[in-house]
Design a protein around this motif. Structure first.
Motif, PDB file in Angstrom:
ATOM      1  N   LEU A  98      -0.294   6.843   8.617  1.00 40.31           N
ATOM      2  CA  LEU A  98      -0.397   5.474   9.108  1.00 40.31           C
ATOM      3  C   LEU A  98      -1.202   4.449   8.157  1.00 40.31           C
ATOM      4  O   LEU A  98      -1.061   3.408   7.682  1.00 40.31           O
ATOM      5  CB  LEU A  98      -0.847   5.201  10.387  1.00 40.31           C
ATOM      6  N   GLN A  99      -2.412   5.190   7.763  1.00 42.47           N
ATOM      7  CA  GLN A  99      -3.235   4.540   6.522  1.00 42.47           C
ATOM      8  C   GLN A  99      -2.428   4.405   5.310  1.00 42.47           C
ATOM      9  O   GLN A  99      -2.503   3.366   4.577  1.00 42.47           O
ATOM     10  CB  GLN A  99      -4.584   5.406   6.296  1.00 42.47           C
ATOM     11  N   TRP A 100      -1.812   5.374   4.879  1.00 47.34           N
ATOM     12  CA  TRP A 100      -1.177   5.235   3.640  1.00 47.34           C
ATOM     13  C   TRP A 100       0.076   4.095   3.836  1.00 47.34           C
ATOM     14  O   TRP A 100       0.211   3.542   2.747  1.00 47.34           O
ATOM     15  CB  TRP A 100      -0.459   6.847   3.420  1.00 47.34           C
ATOM     16  N   ARG A 101       0.815   4.334   4.937  1.00 49.70           N
ATOM     17  CA  ARG A 101       1.815   3.245   5.026  1.00 49.70           C
ATOM     18  C   ARG A 101       1.321   1.786   4.895  1.00 49.70           C
ATOM     19  O   ARG A 101       1.929   0.812   4.269  1.00 49.70           O
ATOM     20  CB  ARG A 101       2.535   3.404   6.250  1.00 49.70           C
ATOM     21  N   GLU A 102       0.084   1.450   5.609  1.00 49.63           N
ATOM     22  CA  GLU A 102      -0.613   0.263   5.915  1.00 49.63           C
ATOM     23  C   GLU A 102      -0.937  -0.085   4.305  1.00 49.63           C
ATOM     24  O   GLU A 102      -0.891  -1.017   3.595  1.00 49.63           O
ATOM     25  CB  GLU A 102      -1.600   0.213   6.481  1.00 49.63           C
ATOM     26  N   GLN A 103      -1.374   0.918   3.643  1.00 50.19           N
ATOM     27  CA  GLN A 103      -1.984   0.745   2.218  1.00 50.19           C
ATOM     28  C   GLN A 103      -0.646   0.391   1.174  1.00 50.19           C
ATOM     29  O   GLN A 103      -0.938  -0.701   0.620  1.00 50.19           O
ATOM     30  CB  GLN A 103      -2.636   1.938   1.750  1.00 50.19           C
ATOM     31  N   LEU A 104       0.446   0.866   1.421  1.00 48.52           N
ATOM     32  CA  LEU A 104       1.467   0.590   0.539  1.00 48.52           C
ATOM     33  C   LEU A 104       2.007  -0.749   0.970  1.00 48.52           C
ATOM     34  O   LEU A 104       2.243  -1.457   0.071  1.00 48.52           O
ATOM     35  CB  LEU A 104       2.559   1.485   0.754  1.00 48.52           C
ATOM     36  N   GLU A 105       2.039  -0.920   2.144  1.00 56.01           N
ATOM     37  CA  GLU A 105       2.302  -2.577   2.766  1.00 56.01           C
ATOM     38  C   GLU A 105       1.603  -3.355   1.896  1.00 56.01           C
ATOM     39  O   GLU A 105       2.038  -4.460   1.591  1.00 56.01           O
ATOM     40  CB  GLU A 105       2.380  -2.433   4.148  1.00 56.01           C
ATOM     41  N   GLU A 106       0.408  -3.315   2.104  1.00 56.78           N
ATOM     42  CA  GLU A 106      -0.678  -4.127   1.445  1.00 56.78           C
ATOM     43  C   GLU A 106      -0.447  -4.347  -0.156  1.00 56.78           C
ATOM     44  O   GLU A 106      -0.545  -5.474  -0.601  1.00 56.78           O
ATOM     45  CB  GLU A 106      -2.202  -3.847   2.026  1.00 56.78           C
ATOM     46  N   GLU A 108       2.387  -3.831  -1.751  1.00 61.36           N
ATOM     47  CA  GLU A 108       3.525  -4.553  -1.885  1.00 61.36           C
ATOM     48  C   GLU A 108       3.454  -6.112  -1.548  1.00 61.36           C
ATOM     49  O   GLU A 108       3.747  -6.934  -2.479  1.00 61.36           O
ATOM     50  CB  GLU A 108       4.559  -3.865  -0.988  1.00 61.36           C
ATOM     51  N   ARG A 109       2.775  -6.469  -0.617  1.00 62.02           N
ATOM     52  CA  ARG A 109       2.448  -7.733  -0.191  1.00 62.02           C
ATOM     53  C   ARG A 109       1.526  -8.367  -1.295  1.00 62.02           C
ATOM     54  O   ARG A 109       1.954  -9.708  -1.854  1.00 62.02           O
ATOM     55  CB  ARG A 109       1.862  -8.040   1.201  1.00 62.02           C
ATOM     56  N   GLN A 110       0.814  -7.919  -1.964  1.00 62.60           N
ATOM     57  CA  GLN A 110      -0.087  -8.523  -2.813  1.00 62.60           C
ATOM     58  C   GLN A 110       0.421  -8.423  -4.354  1.00 62.60           C
ATOM     59  O   GLN A 110       0.085  -8.907  -5.219  1.00 62.60           O
ATOM     60  CB  GLN A 110      -1.448  -7.910  -2.832  1.00 62.60           C
ATOM     61  N   LEU A 116      -0.874  -0.156  -7.068  1.00 66.16           N
ATOM     62  CA  LEU A 116       0.243   0.623  -6.770  1.00 66.16           C
ATOM     63  C   LEU A 116       0.221   1.686  -7.736  1.00 66.16           C
ATOM     64  O   LEU A 116       0.208   3.162  -7.251  1.00 66.16           O
ATOM     65  CB  LEU A 116       1.598  -0.158  -7.088  1.00 66.16           C
ATOM     66  N   ASN A 117      -0.356   1.809  -8.945  1.00 61.30           N
ATOM     67  CA  ASN A 117      -0.473   2.722  -9.891  1.00 61.30           C
ATOM     68  C   ASN A 117      -1.633   3.650  -9.158  1.00 61.30           C
ATOM     69  O   ASN A 117      -1.483   5.045  -9.290  1.00 61.30           O
ATOM     70  CB  ASN A 117      -0.777   2.671 -11.138  1.00 61.30           C
ATOM     71  N   ARG A 169      10.398  -3.236  -7.071  1.00 60.18           N
ATOM     72  CA  ARG A 169      10.446  -4.510  -6.469  1.00 60.18           C
ATOM     73  C   ARG A 169       9.253  -5.440  -7.260  1.00 60.18           C
ATOM     74  O   ARG A 169       9.739  -6.457  -7.352  1.00 60.18           O
ATOM     75  CB  ARG A 169      10.477  -4.687  -5.076  1.00 60.18           C
ATOM     76  N   ILE A 170       8.185  -4.549  -7.499  1.00 57.08           N
ATOM     77  CA  ILE A 170       7.188  -5.543  -8.221  1.00 57.08           C
ATOM     78  C   ILE A 170       7.632  -5.897  -9.488  1.00 57.08           C
ATOM     79  O   ILE A 170       7.416  -6.946  -9.882  1.00 57.08           O
ATOM     80  CB  ILE A 170       5.949  -4.713  -8.143  1.00 57.08           C
ATOM     81  N   PHE A 171       8.165  -4.809 -10.237  1.00 56.10           N
ATOM     82  CA  PHE A 171       8.745  -5.094 -11.560  1.00 56.10           C
ATOM     83  C   PHE A 171       9.823  -6.225 -11.900  1.00 56.10           C
ATOM     84  O   PHE A 171       9.933  -6.878 -12.583  1.00 56.10           O
ATOM     85  CB  PHE A 171       8.930  -3.833 -12.304  1.00 56.10           C
ATOM     86  N   GLU A 172      10.668  -6.196 -10.601  1.00 58.30           N
ATOM     87  CA  GLU A 172      11.697  -7.314 -10.584  1.00 58.30           C
ATOM     88  C   GLU A 172      11.075  -8.701 -10.510  1.00 58.30           C
ATOM     89  O   GLU A 172      11.825  -9.548 -11.066  1.00 58.30           O
ATOM     90  CB  GLU A 172      12.732  -6.908  -9.421  1.00 58.30           C
TER      91      GLU A 172
END
Length: 174
Positions: A98-106, A108-110, A116-117, A169-172
């Motif tokens: 759950l923590q990792w998923r939330e971290q990834l969402e954050e 991506e949002r930012q 991300l790296n 998506r970030i690089f797009e």
């Protein structure tokens, strides 16, 4: 029971010699190639195609460390893995997921490439740690523990794929 090691005449071991595996794969595929069965009857052609499919399935299993480990576990316990009924009982790991998923969402949002790296590196290190633990569990024939590591690795693999999608998506957007 499906034994991918037997198809390639390899010992049942988590560590594989990729060169030997690839050489045996090519030899089997060459022997089972449809051109070799052009003048054969339909039954022989069908059998060759089925064997070729088995060889491909065995290769896929042996090339993937999670599938390879699960095959070793199944061969040693006689139990086939049922992913539909399997769920991890490790509450701490569930919380970590759950923590990792939330971290990834954050991340991506930012749209934060640096974060991300760093996150991707963390997951890669965790995956390596889990692979090492899996290897040790298999070596010591702790099948239940090895199965738990397979579950965790399956999650980190999926998470790594999600990280790649977020990265795209970030690089797009740049």
């Amino acid at each position: 029971m499906f034994n991918p090691f037997q198809i390639f005449d390899l010992p049942v071991d988590f560590q594989l010699d990729e060169k030997v595996l690839n050489a045996r794969y090519l030899k089997l595929q060459k022997a089972l190639h449809p051109d070799n069965f052009v003048s054969s009857n339909a039954l022989d052609q069908r059998v060759a195609m089925q064997k070729s499919t088995e060889v491909n399935d065995a290769l896929k299993t042996l090339k993937d460390p999670i599938l390879r480990a699960e095959a070793i576990i199944a061969l040693n316990t006689g139990e086939q893995l049922d992913l539909e009924q399997k769920s991890t009982q490790d509450v701490a790991f569930l919380m970590q997921q759950l923590q990792w998923r939330e971290q990834l969402e954050e991340v991506e949002r930012q749209q934060d490439e640096r974060a991300l790296n760093a996150f991707a590196k963390e997951i890669k290190q965790e995956t390596q740690s889990l692979l090492t633990a899996l290897f040790e569990s298999l070596k010591s024939q702790q099948w239940a523990r090895a199965s738990q590591y397979c579950d965790k690795l399956r999650f980190t693999h999926k998470l790594s794929e999600e990280i790649e999608r977020v990265e795209e998506r970030i690089f797009e957007l740049d």
